[in-house]
Design a protein around this motif. Structure first.
Motif, PDB file in Angstrom:
ATOM      1  N   PHE A 265       0.846  -1.198   0.000  1.00 11.95           N
ATOM      2  CA  PHE A 265       0.000   0.000   0.000  1.00 11.95           C
ATOM      3  C   PHE A 265       0.879   1.246   0.000  1.00 11.95           C
ATOM      4  CE2 PHE A 265       0.496  -1.104   4.508  1.00 11.95           C
ATOM      5  CZ  PHE A 265       0.854   0.102   5.078  1.00 11.95           C
ATOM      6  N   GLY A 266       0.262   2.366  -0.344  1.00 10.91           N
ATOM      7  CA  GLY A 266       0.925   3.665  -0.374  1.00 10.91           C
ATOM      8  C   GLY A 266      -0.121   4.760  -0.387  1.00 10.91           C
ATOM      9  N   PRO A 267       0.293   6.014  -0.543  1.00  6.44           N
ATOM     10  CA  PRO A 267      -0.673   7.121  -0.470  1.00  6.44           C
ATOM     11  C   PRO A 267      -1.711   7.104  -1.589  1.00  6.44           C
ATOM     12  CG  PRO A 267       1.490   7.901  -1.149  1.00  6.44           C
ATOM     13  CD  PRO A 267       1.669   6.491  -0.698  1.00  6.44           C
ATOM     14  N   LYS A 271      -6.883   1.463   0.612  1.00  8.98           N
ATOM     15  CA  LYS A 271      -8.188   0.883   0.879  1.00  8.98           C
ATOM     16  C   LYS A 271      -8.051  -0.299   1.828  1.00  8.98           C
ATOM     17  CE  LYS A 271     -10.112   2.114  -3.635  1.00  8.98           C
ATOM     18  NZ  LYS A 271     -10.657   1.592  -4.929  1.00  8.98           N
ATOM     19  N   ASP A 272      -8.890  -0.317   2.852  1.00 14.42           N
ATOM     20  CA  ASP A 272      -8.943  -1.438   3.808  1.00 14.42           C
ATOM     21  C   ASP A 272      -7.608  -1.666   4.510  1.00 14.42           C
ATOM     22  OD1 ASP A 272     -11.582  -1.931   2.922  1.00 14.42           O
ATOM     23  OD2 ASP A 272     -10.824  -3.153   1.272  1.00 14.42           O
ATOM     24  N   VAL A 273      -6.781  -0.633   4.646  1.00 13.85           N
ATOM     25  CA  VAL A 273      -5.486  -0.763   5.312  1.00 13.85           C
ATOM     26  C   VAL A 273      -5.579  -0.202   6.724  1.00 13.85           C
ATOM     27  CG1 VAL A 273      -3.089   0.017   5.338  1.00 13.85           C
ATOM     28  CG2 VAL A 273      -4.144  -0.702   3.188  1.00 13.85           C
ATOM     29  N   ASP A 274      -5.190  -0.993   7.701  1.00 11.78           N
ATOM     30  CA  ASP A 274      -5.119  -0.548   9.092  1.00 11.78           C
ATOM     31  C   ASP A 274      -3.699  -0.813   9.558  1.00 11.78           C
ATOM     32  OD1 ASP A 274      -5.584   0.243  11.664  1.00 11.78           O
ATOM     33  OD2 ASP A 274      -6.826  -1.482  12.214  1.00 11.78           O
ATOM     34  N   ASP A 275      -2.807   0.149   9.361  1.00 10.63           N
ATOM     35  CA  ASP A 275      -1.374  -0.048   9.591  1.00 10.63           C
ATOM     36  C   ASP A 275      -0.780   1.273  10.044  1.00 10.63           C
ATOM     37  OD1 ASP A 275       1.567  -0.442   8.996  1.00 10.63           O
ATOM     38  OD2 ASP A 275       0.808  -2.358   8.238  1.00 10.63           O
ATOM     39  N   PHE A 276       0.172   1.213  10.993  1.00  6.56           N
ATOM     40  CA  PHE A 276       0.779   2.453  11.488  1.00  6.56           C
ATOM     41  C   PHE A 276       1.694   3.099  10.467  1.00  6.56           C
ATOM     42  CE2 PHE A 276       4.238  -0.468  12.262  1.00  6.56           C
ATOM     43  CZ  PHE A 276       5.386   0.297  12.161  1.00  6.56           C
ATOM     44  N   ARG A 277       2.113   2.326   9.448  1.00  2.36           N
ATOM     45  CA  ARG A 277       3.069   2.840   8.469  1.00  2.36           C
ATOM     46  C   ARG A 277       2.349   3.535   7.315  1.00  2.36           C
ATOM     47  NH1 ARG A 277       5.779  -2.929   7.605  1.00  2.36           N
ATOM     48  NH2 ARG A 277       3.525  -3.368   7.598  1.00  2.36           N
ATOM     49  N   PRO A 278       2.890   4.640   6.813  1.00  2.00           N
ATOM     50  CA  PRO A 278       2.238   5.339   5.693  1.00  2.00           C
ATOM     51  C   PRO A 278       2.298   4.559   4.389  1.00  2.00           C
ATOM     52  CG  PRO A 278       3.759   6.802   6.863  1.00  2.00           C
ATOM     53  CD  PRO A 278       4.018   5.417   7.356  1.00  2.00           C
ATOM     54  N   SER A 279       3.387   3.797   4.167  1.00  4.75           N
ATOM     55  CA  SER A 279       3.574   3.047   2.923  1.00  4.75           C
ATOM     56  C   SER A 279       4.337   1.766   3.216  1.00  4.75           C
ATOM     57  CB  SER A 279       4.372   3.868   1.894  1.00  4.75           C
ATOM     58  OG  SER A 279       3.743   5.085   1.582  1.00  4.75           O
ATOM     59  N   VAL A 280       4.079   0.740   2.406  1.00  2.00           N
ATOM     60  CA  VAL A 280       4.845  -0.503   2.463  1.00  2.00           C
ATOM     61  C   VAL A 280       5.017  -0.993   1.030  1.00  2.00           C
ATOM     62  CG1 VAL A 280       4.853  -2.923   3.181  1.00  2.00           C
ATOM     63  CG2 VAL A 280       4.072  -1.160   4.770  1.00  2.00           C
ATOM     64  N   HIS A 281       6.231  -0.888   0.519  1.00  2.00           N
ATOM     65  CA  HIS A 281       6.506  -1.380  -0.837  1.00  2.00           C
ATOM     66  C   HIS A 281       8.005  -1.414  -1.091  1.00  2.00           C
ATOM     67  CE1 HIS A 281       7.174   2.867  -1.902  1.00  2.00           C
ATOM     68  NE2 HIS A 281       5.966   3.148  -1.466  1.00  2.00           N
TER      69      HIS A 281
END
Length: 502
Positions: A265-267, A271-281
């Motif tokens: 996910f990223g900015p 959708k449907d992301v519940d994570d403390f991090r702004p982006s993961v890739h």
């Protein structure tokens, strides 16, 4: 395959680097070797029926889980060329876990190839019982080390492990995305074929060398192939690749210069992301320099359904899965350090004719899976019983190998605008924007069968660049969008392309 385990398995901790030693050679006599040998072997393989790789292992090494496989560690003091003060060393992977297929590895020196003998005492096995003496299991793969970050420390710079996968890093980077030798039927409903490297020949480098040469033999149900990699580590690690493919059947869906990565996910896609991090890739976009002189930027996303995009071209100049966002605060992940993952740029050498850069985006609910693939697919099938040769260059590093004068899209943000529209916010950076006359600058946005409104361009003082924003009225079907900045009638930025899906 669990991607987190795959990466960790190929970067098992090193032990002491101070003890001299060397991997013993097999008792078999050396054989003459030059670059034509592997091509002839591939040609001969393609003329025979495919034989599945040898994946037989002793009972105590079968069905290992990740932790037990990770306990099997190559002893760095037994590295090839350890103590010879050469610019490279090689270490080897044991078979097991995902890596059951046998791979034979040879050392080449003075025009002679000598098989490197498997020996249990090259490894520590934790609480596993090692194989008995005299058992020849071969290896699963290997990794190369060179003093890239410090002159007195041999860093891992590349690894060949699993099917036809290989990865590399440049100075100051961590492993991220992977390349492959060959992709066949990727994204096809009938299922993908995974060719495998069967054997490698590593040429012993000279004492003053800045590169090392590796030859590889690949085989699969549909084709055999030969490779020659010239590997140069540094601020950007470069692979010069010479490839010859010998199809057993007509290859209508061959993927050349294939690469795989992860986008969770990223900015532009939370959708449907519940994570403390702004982006993961590991990669945030596909860049394409096409044969028409256009520079395209396609942000990646994690779709709800499989997405296949095709960028038709003639004689492409290059493409790559890039990690443009290099700010820790874009990820906030102390463990994974996504900001240190390399970009991978593939540069064809010569004219490659008609075809398309393909982008495959696969839905994923976890970051442990590589769900992104990209490759060049020739328009015409690779004919059976022929020889198809290609030369290309892979650049593992911070960016594309050649700077561009055009402004570049650095961030894509997407969110709802009320109930009837989606807001797109695109940030651009580049020296060319610093002296631009705002009166001459305009944003151009087009969409197929959809309405775009409220196109706005404005300076972004925080980045020293500009921001382009617009709204897409609510749609029920996927929409292809293109956007760029123009200075009067001249492009001042690359072209942003995106497939929006409801």
């Amino acid at each position: 395959m669990n991607r987190r385990h795959f990466l960790a398995a190929s970067t098992l901790p090193l032990l002491s680097l101070a003890v001299p030693g060397v991997v013993a050679s097999a008792p078999a006599q050396p054989a003459p070797f030059d670059r034509s040998v592997v091509r002839q072997m591939a040609r001969d393989l393609a003329g025979k029926s495919f034989k599945a790789p040898d994946n037989k292992l002793p009972d105590n090494l079968k069905d290992l889980d990740y932790d037990r496989y990770r306990a099997i560690r190559f002893l760095p003091e037994r590295a090839l060329w350890r103590g010879e003060k050469l610019p490279f060393e090689a270490q080897f992977f044991h078979r097991g876990f995902f890596y059951n297929n046998r791979v034979d590895i040879y050392e080449v020196k003075n025009g002679q190839a000598t098989k490197i003998a498997y020996q249990p005492d090259l490894f520590s096995f934790g609480d596993l019982a090692p194989p008995g003496a005299g058992v020849d299991l071969g290896f699963a793969g290997f990794r190369l080390h060179a003093p890239v970050n410090k002159p007195d420390y041999y860093d891992e710079v590349c690894v060949f492990l699993g099917a036809s996968y290989f990865r590399a890093v440049a100075k100051g980077q961590l492993y991220g995305l992977s390349a492959r030798g060959l992709a066949i039927n990727t994204g096809e409903a009938k299922g993908e074929e995974f060719p495998s490297f069967k054997a490698f020949w590593i040429e012993k480098p000279a004492a003053n060398a800045n590169s090392i040469v590796v030859h590889a033999l690949l085989d699969s149900e549909s084709a055999a192939a030969a490779y020659r990699f010239t590997i140069r580590p540094g601020d950007t690690t470069v692979f010069d690749v010479e490839m010859a493919i010998y199809p057993r059947i007509d290859l209508e869906r061959a993927g050349l210069m294939p690469m795989t990565s992860m986008f969770f996910f990223g900015p532009n896609d939370r959708k449907d992301v519940d994570d403390f991090r702004p982006s993961v890739h590991d990669s945030d976009g596909l860049a394409v320099f096409n044969g028409r002189g256009e520079e395209l930027w396609r942000p990646l996303h994690n779709p709800r359904d499989l997405q296949i995009s095709s960028f038709a071209d003639l004689n492409p100049r290059g493409f790559g899965l890039m990690q443009r966002q290099k700010d820790f605060f874009a990820y906030q992940d102390l463990e994974s350090s996504f900001e240190r993952r390399p970009s991978l740029w593939a540069e064809p050498i010569g004219d490659w004719g008609e075809g398309a850069v393909k982008l495959i985006e696969i839905p994923t609910k976890e970051e442990v899976h590589d769900n992104i693939a990209s490759f060049w697919q020739p328009k015409s099938a690779l004919q059976a019983k022929g020889e198809h040769t290609y030369t290309y260059r892979l650049h593992w590093g911070p960016d594309t190998p050649k700077p561009t004068a055009l402004a570049r899209f650095s961030r894509t943000g997407i969110g709802a605008r009320g109930d009837n529209a989606t807001l797109f916010v695109l940030d651009l950076i580049g020296d060319r924007l610093k002296s631009v006359d705002p009166k001459t600058l305009r944003g151009v946005v087009t969409a197929e069968k959809a309405k775009i409104q409220n196109i706005v361009t404005q300076p972004n003082p925080a980045s020293g660049g500009w921001r382009l924003s617009f709204e897409l009225l609510k749609e029920k079907n996927p929409v292809e969008i293109r956007a760029s900045l123009m200075q009067e009638n001249e492009p001042i930025s690359e072209v942003w392309v995106y497939r929006w899906t409801p």
